[in-house]
Write a protein that holds these residues in place. Structure first.
Motif, PDB file in Angstrom:
ATOM      1  N   ARG A  35       1.246   3.583  -2.129  1.00 47.30           N
ATOM      2  CA  ARG A  35       0.707   4.759  -2.786  1.00 47.30           C
ATOM      3  C   ARG A  35      -0.502   5.382  -1.548  1.00 47.30           C
ATOM      4  O   ARG A  35      -0.795   6.637  -1.705  1.00 47.30           O
ATOM      5  N   ASP A  36      -0.869   4.493  -0.575  1.00 50.88           N
ATOM      6  CA  ASP A  36      -1.965   4.829   0.100  1.00 50.88           C
ATOM      7  C   ASP A  36      -1.221   5.808   1.333  1.00 50.88           C
ATOM      8  O   ASP A  36      -0.275   5.667   1.763  1.00 50.88           O
ATOM      9  N   LYS A  43       0.747  -1.151   0.020  1.00 50.39           N
ATOM     10  CA  LYS A  43       0.031   0.103   0.244  1.00 50.39           C
ATOM     11  C   LYS A  43       1.094   1.176   0.016  1.00 50.39           C
ATOM     12  O   LYS A  43       0.806   2.346   0.805  1.00 50.39           O
ATOM     13  N   GLY A  80      -2.520   2.217   4.585  1.00 52.39           N
ATOM     14  CA  GLY A  80      -3.766   1.600   5.048  1.00 52.39           C
ATOM     15  C   GLY A  80      -3.676   1.164   6.479  1.00 52.39           C
ATOM     16  O   GLY A  80      -4.368   0.498   6.899  1.00 52.39           O
TER      17      GLY A  80
END
Lengths: 154, 222
Positions: free
Chosen positions: B127-128, B125, B132
């Motif tokens: 790019r989260d 994740k 997350g």
């Protein structure tokens, strides 16, 4: 007297002394825990030493209750009364043992709280007093029931 | 003969730690604390020394290579047997890995190799915004915002707060035990770190004021 009768009577006499023995063991552990906490707390306070050390003696009352129950039960009893006396002695002894041990932990907590906030001493000691209350219940009912057991067996 | 620790005496001899680590001074000095820790039994002393060595390592040279990081982590996991110390080390490593991830992403670099349970989550994740993990670790959002705003002190505060809250939560489960002492030391270390940080800032501010006064004095004489 055959072996079976001997064992039954021995258990009865064990029941007579168990409240004192188990109460004393509990008091030893409880007072030691609270006493160790009190002596540790002495390193961190500049006053109120007496109150800290005095609090650590609270779990000693269980031994006194045990002695009173033993004195009440310490009389000639029949083979029929022996199992009942053993059961009462063991159970009240266990109640006194655990209440003294855990009261010691309550006292240790009260000591650590009181050294930083002496003004809350009364509240901090309340859990130890509540534990004491349960020991008193066990003590009183042991006195009542042990008299009944001896009478019923007779 | 191995001596044992009198936990009731040792715990009761330690002054209460403040509710928050944001205080001006530690409740007990390092020297006094070391004196109290002499009450520890032999086995407990070994574990405490292991943890203290980790804390020293954790405080020094924050910019280590991933290889050094991995190697030290592996060494710690091989040598430390106490479950609580392992948990504490793992938590510190997780915080480091997450911080490293946030910093690397801000610099446009690849995900960190790092160690701990969140390495794969961070990679998957990447790019989260909060990898997350915002629900599980609510402090990540505040840390990310502080990093993006380049507020160094706020970053340090968030990092310490995340660890402090974890230790406070853990310490609720222990009374008059070895774990109580370990968690006390862990929280004391945070208070100590914060007060030193504050001391450094105070020193910097004092130096700046001194420079301003001296410059003003020089220009007045000229």
């Amino acid at each position: 007297m055959n072996a079976e009768q001997f064992v039954i009577l021995a258990l009865g006499w064990a029941g007579v002394f168990l409240p004192t023995a188990l109460g004393a063991i509990g008091s030893v552990i409880g007072c030691a825990r609270a006493g160790m906490a009190a002596s540790g707390a002495l390193l961190d306070v500049d006053s109120g030493y007496g109150r800290l050390v005095g609090t650590s003696a609270l779990p000693s009352s269980q031994t006194i209750y045990g002695i009173v129950v033993t004195m009440q039960m310490n009389q000639q009893f029949s083979e029929k009364a022996a199992p009942g006396l053993f059961a009462i002695g063991l159970l009240v002894g266990l109640a006194l043992l655990f209440s003294a041990m855990l009261q010691g932990a309550c006292c240790a907590s009260a000591i650590t709280t009181t050294k930083s906030k002496p003004e809350v001493f009364g509240l901090a000691i309340a859990p130890a007093a509540i534990v004491e209350g349960f020991a008193v219940f066990a003590f009183i009912f042991a006195l009542i029931i042990s008299g009944g057991v001896a009478g019923a067996a007779a | 003969m191995t001596s044992t620790t009198n936990y009731y005496q040792l715990v009761a001899s330690l002054p209460h730690l403040p509710v928050t680590f944001e205080v001006s001074r530690v409740p007990i000095t390092r020297i006094q604390l070391e004196q109290r820790l002499k009450m520890l039994g032999d086995d407990d002393r070994i574990v405490v020394e292991q943890y203290q060595r980790f804390l020293v390592w954790d405080r020094q040279h924050p910019e280590r290579t991933d290889e050094e990081f991995q190697s030290e982590y592996d060494r710690l996991m091989r040598t430390i047997k106490n479950p609580l110390v392992r948990e504490m080390v793992n938590h510190r490593m997780d915080v480091r890995t997450i911080t490293c991830g946030l910093r690397r992403r801000r610099l446009g670099l690849s995900p960190p190799t790092g160690v701990g349970q969140y390495v794969d989550v961070i990679r998957s994740k990447w790019r989260d915004a909060d990898f997350g993990l915002a629900t599980k670790l609510p402090w990540i959002s505040a840390l990310r915002e502080a990093l993006e705003a380049k507020r160094t002190l706020a970053v340090e505060r968030q990092l310490l707060l995340a660890t402090w809250n974890r230790w406070v939560k853990l310490s609720d489960a222990y009374h008059f035990s070895f774990e109580t002492i370990l968690l006390y030391l862990a929280r004391w270390e945070i208070v100590d770190r914060w007060t030193r940080l504050d001391e450094t800032l105070g020193q910097q501010k004092f130096d700046q004021l001194l420079r301003e006064v001296l410059d003003g004095h020089a220009s007045f004489n000229a």
